[in-house]
Design a protein around this motif. Structure first.
Motif, PDB file in Angstrom:
ATOM      1  N   ILE A 205      58.414 -42.950 -70.395  1.00 53.11           N
ATOM      2  CA  ILE A 205      57.493 -42.353 -69.269  1.00 53.11           C
ATOM      3  C   ILE A 205      57.616 -40.627 -69.440  1.00 53.11           C
ATOM      4  O   ILE A 205      56.694 -40.110 -69.177  1.00 53.11           O
ATOM      5  N   LEU A 206      59.065 -40.327 -69.467  1.00 53.42           N
ATOM      6  CA  LEU A 206      58.960 -38.706 -69.622  1.00 53.42           C
ATOM      7  C   LEU A 206      58.463 -37.958 -70.793  1.00 53.42           C
ATOM      8  O   LEU A 206      58.085 -36.949 -70.773  1.00 53.42           O
TER       9      LEU A 206
ATOM     10  N   LEU B  29      52.607 -40.275 -58.704  1.00 48.15           N
ATOM     11  CA  LEU B  29      53.795 -40.384 -59.801  1.00 48.15           C
ATOM     12  C   LEU B  29      53.851 -41.885 -60.039  1.00 48.15           C
ATOM     13  O   LEU B  29      54.088 -42.246 -60.990  1.00 48.15           O
ATOM     14  N   PHE B  30      53.832 -42.932 -59.285  1.00 46.26           N
ATOM     15  CA  PHE B  30      53.782 -44.359 -59.484  1.00 46.26           C
ATOM     16  C   PHE B  30      52.750 -44.617 -60.585  1.00 46.26           C
ATOM     17  O   PHE B  30      53.086 -45.507 -61.432  1.00 46.26           O
ATOM     18  N   ILE B  31      51.544 -44.338 -60.006  1.00 42.36           N
ATOM     19  CA  ILE B  31      50.417 -44.951 -61.040  1.00 42.36           C
ATOM     20  C   ILE B  31      50.547 -44.239 -62.464  1.00 42.36           C
ATOM     21  O   ILE B  31      50.279 -44.543 -63.528  1.00 42.36           O
ATOM     22  N   GLY B  32      51.149 -42.846 -62.425  1.00 42.06           N
ATOM     23  CA  GLY B  32      51.203 -42.144 -63.652  1.00 42.06           C
ATOM     24  C   GLY B  32      52.330 -42.693 -64.440  1.00 42.06           C
ATOM     25  O   GLY B  32      52.241 -42.571 -65.710  1.00 42.06           O
ATOM     26  N   ALA B  33      53.206 -43.108 -63.863  1.00 43.97           N
ATOM     27  CA  ALA B  33      54.436 -43.598 -64.692  1.00 43.97           C
ATOM     28  C   ALA B  33      54.093 -44.951 -65.416  1.00 43.97           C
ATOM     29  O   ALA B  33      54.319 -45.168 -66.419  1.00 43.97           O
ATOM     30  N   GLY B  34      53.582 -45.484 -64.564  1.00 51.07           N
ATOM     31  CA  GLY B  34      52.885 -47.194 -65.130  1.00 51.07           C
ATOM     32  C   GLY B  34      51.981 -46.626 -66.299  1.00 51.07           C
ATOM     33  O   GLY B  34      52.015 -47.410 -67.052  1.00 51.07           O
ATOM     34  N   PHE B  35      50.888 -46.001 -66.155  1.00 55.29           N
ATOM     35  CA  PHE B  35      50.061 -45.384 -66.885  1.00 55.29           C
ATOM     36  C   PHE B  35      50.766 -45.118 -68.399  1.00 55.29           C
ATOM     37  O   PHE B  35      50.527 -45.256 -69.517  1.00 55.29           O
TER      38      PHE B  35
ATOM     39  N   LEU C 157      54.052 -45.480 -69.211  1.00 54.65           N
ATOM     40  CA  LEU C 157      54.714 -46.505 -69.893  1.00 54.65           C
ATOM     41  C   LEU C 157      54.046 -47.597 -70.566  1.00 54.65           C
ATOM     42  O   LEU C 157      54.188 -48.051 -71.711  1.00 54.65           O
ATOM     43  N   LEU C 158      52.618 -47.758 -69.947  1.00 52.27           N
ATOM     44  CA  LEU C 158      51.783 -48.611 -70.824  1.00 52.27           C
ATOM     45  C   LEU C 158      51.334 -48.021 -72.225  1.00 52.27           C
ATOM     46  O   LEU C 158      51.392 -48.665 -73.291  1.00 52.27           O
ATOM     47  N   LEU C 159      51.116 -46.698 -72.239  1.00 50.26           N
ATOM     48  CA  LEU C 159      50.858 -46.035 -73.483  1.00 50.26           C
ATOM     49  C   LEU C 159      52.050 -45.910 -74.448  1.00 50.26           C
ATOM     50  O   LEU C 159      51.922 -46.125 -75.505  1.00 50.26           O
ATOM     51  N   GLY C 160      53.144 -45.707 -73.496  1.00 49.74           N
ATOM     52  CA  GLY C 160      54.345 -45.810 -74.743  1.00 49.74           C
ATOM     53  C   GLY C 160      54.783 -47.079 -75.283  1.00 49.74           C
ATOM     54  O   GLY C 160      55.103 -47.011 -76.624  1.00 49.74           O
ATOM     55  N   VAL C 161      54.416 -48.076 -74.733  1.00 50.82           N
ATOM     56  CA  VAL C 161      54.619 -49.327 -75.131  1.00 50.82           C
ATOM     57  C   VAL C 161      53.706 -49.934 -76.348  1.00 50.82           C
ATOM     58  O   VAL C 161      54.021 -50.399 -77.175  1.00 50.82           O
ATOM     59  N   SER C 162      52.342 -49.202 -76.174  1.00 48.54           N
ATOM     60  CA  SER C 162      51.358 -49.692 -77.231  1.00 48.54           C
ATOM     61  C   SER C 162      51.345 -48.719 -78.339  1.00 48.54           C
ATOM     62  O   SER C 162      50.905 -48.889 -79.196  1.00 48.54           O
TER      63      SER C 162
END
Length: 415
Positions: free
Chosen positions: A19-20, A181-187, A189-194
């Motif tokens: 995320i960070l 921040l919540f939506i951005g963190a989820g986005f 995280l999704l980019l990071g996992v993929s």
């Protein structure tokens, strides 16, 4: 239990890192949601006006002054015919809009009915209320049983007041930031996992006999005007030098899984540092040349004690021709130089270069932090192993600064 806790902490640290690493998405979403929340809140409250009017039914008996009786007048205000007549007399509003904008309150103690209207335009709000009052006066004698209504106030544009919000704008701003921040963190995280690029060196599965001997932190200006070697390369260079001396070896192939990993920069810095030990170093740069025919090789000094031999080949030449050209250099180079570094182009894009590995004493695989993919690392290691590389040493280039002080396990007797 302790092992489970360590795994949990490791997973949490990994997700937080994902995320960070893309923190800018958190900032973008926080700013966007805060702006949207503030706009919607302002649109709902800041740009709306409220106008009220109160009347008393005249000529009703005591039964009609009961809650159910006064309720008839409340229903009459929002009656479809009354609203339609009001809308038709104005022309700029519909009956449905009026129904959504009007609310009615009845007070049994004072036997009054209070009408509230919320509208975006102050002048129109006063016009709507005036038209509504006129239609109520016409409808009351026929529909509610009263003789007439008596209004307790007058209506004008000056009576329309800005609608006050029950929640301060600052709280809406904070709510928007938190949602962003919540939506951005989820986005993120999704980019990071993929994302299949390597950002966590500890998570790399090389799938072969590989020793990571160092990581070079990201440098703002890798091509310093002074031409001095970067101090980050000292541990790597001295380790390779000791390894070659202990086993009386001279030939090292420096390659990468994919392009733009900085093999030339790594080879040059290693050569500069080892040359300071009173040794002559040769860098053989293998370069694909689309031109036909390939130009003659040339030898040139690049640093005190360091020479570069540029060997070009074109795609029309066979793989055997490339290998023969390199093999013809080995005896002569071994006589004149203490260490020969072969700077090879990207391995997965130039598979023919893997044929040189079995003639090398050691292989240095340069990977680019944040660019090289997990699958590329494994593919390159597998290709080198099949080509005859006994042991592979890996260096990560342009890594995060904390990796420059990171301890990497090394087998000192592996070649």
């Amino acid at each position: 239990m302790e092992q489970y806790r360590q795994m949990t902490r490791g997973s949490a640290k990994k997700f937080i890192g994902l995320i960070l690493r893309r923190w800018y998405w958190l900032v973008i979403f926080a700013a966007l949601f805060a702006a949207v929340f503030l706009y919607l809140f302002w649109y709902r409250y800041g740009s709306m006006y409220s106008v009220t009017s109160t009347f008393i039914p005249v000529g009703i008996d005591s039964g009609q002054a009961s809650p159910s009786g006064l309720g008839l007048y409340g229903s009459l205000v929002k009656n479809g015919k009354v609203l339609s007549s009001t809308a038709n007399s104005l022309g700029f509003v519909s009956a449905d809009n009026l129904a959504d904008s009007i609310s009615v309150d009845t007070d049994l103690n004072s036997a009054t009915v209070r009408i509230s209207l919320v509208w975006a335009d102050r002048e129109q709000a006063a016009q709507i209320m005036s038209a509504l009052r006129a239609n109520i006066e016409l409808a009351v004698p026929y529909s509610a049983g009263a003789v007439a209504v008596r209004w307790l106030d007058t209506v004008s544009a000056a009576d329309a007041r800005p609608l006050s919000a029950s929640v301060p704008y600052f709280q809406i701003f904070i709510l928007g930031v938190l949602a962003g921040l919540f939506i951005g963190a989820g986005f993120s995280l999704l980019l990071g996992v993929s994302d299949k690029r390597v950002f966590i060196l500890e998570s790399v599965d090389y799938g072969g006999n590989v020793s990571v001997i160092g990581a070079i932190a990201r440098r703002e200006n890798p091509d310093a005007p002074s031409g001095r070697p970067d101090k980050q390369f000292f541990p790597i260079s001295l380790y390779l030098n000791r390894l070659m001396e202990e086993h009386d070896k001279k030939f090292v192939m420096c390659t990468s899984p994919a392009g733009s990993c900085g093999t030339g920069d790594v080879a040059l810095n290693i050569a500069k540092i080892i040359s300071s030990l009173k040794k002559n170093i040769l860098i053989v740069t293998l370069q694909k040349d689309p031109g036909t025919p390939a130009p003659e090789p040339e030898l040139r000094p690049v640093y005190p004690g360091v020479y570069e031999f540029l060997l070009r080949w074109n795609e029309s030449e066979s793989e055997i021709s490339l290998v023969d050209s390199v093999l013809s250099l080995l005896p002569l180079a071994a006589e004149e130089f203490n260490l020969i570094l072969f700077d090879s182009p990207a391995l997965l894009e130039n598979v023919q270069c893997s044929m040189l590995v079995k003639n090398m004493d050691s292989t240095l695989l340069v990977c680019q932090y944040g660019k090289t993919k997990y699958t590329d690392v494994q593919s390159a290691v597998s290709l080198l192993a099949r080509a005859g590389a006994s042991h592979i040493y890996c260096v990560w280039n342009d890594a995060d600064k904390h990796y420059s002080e990171y301890y990497f396990p090394i087998e000192s007797n592996a070649v």
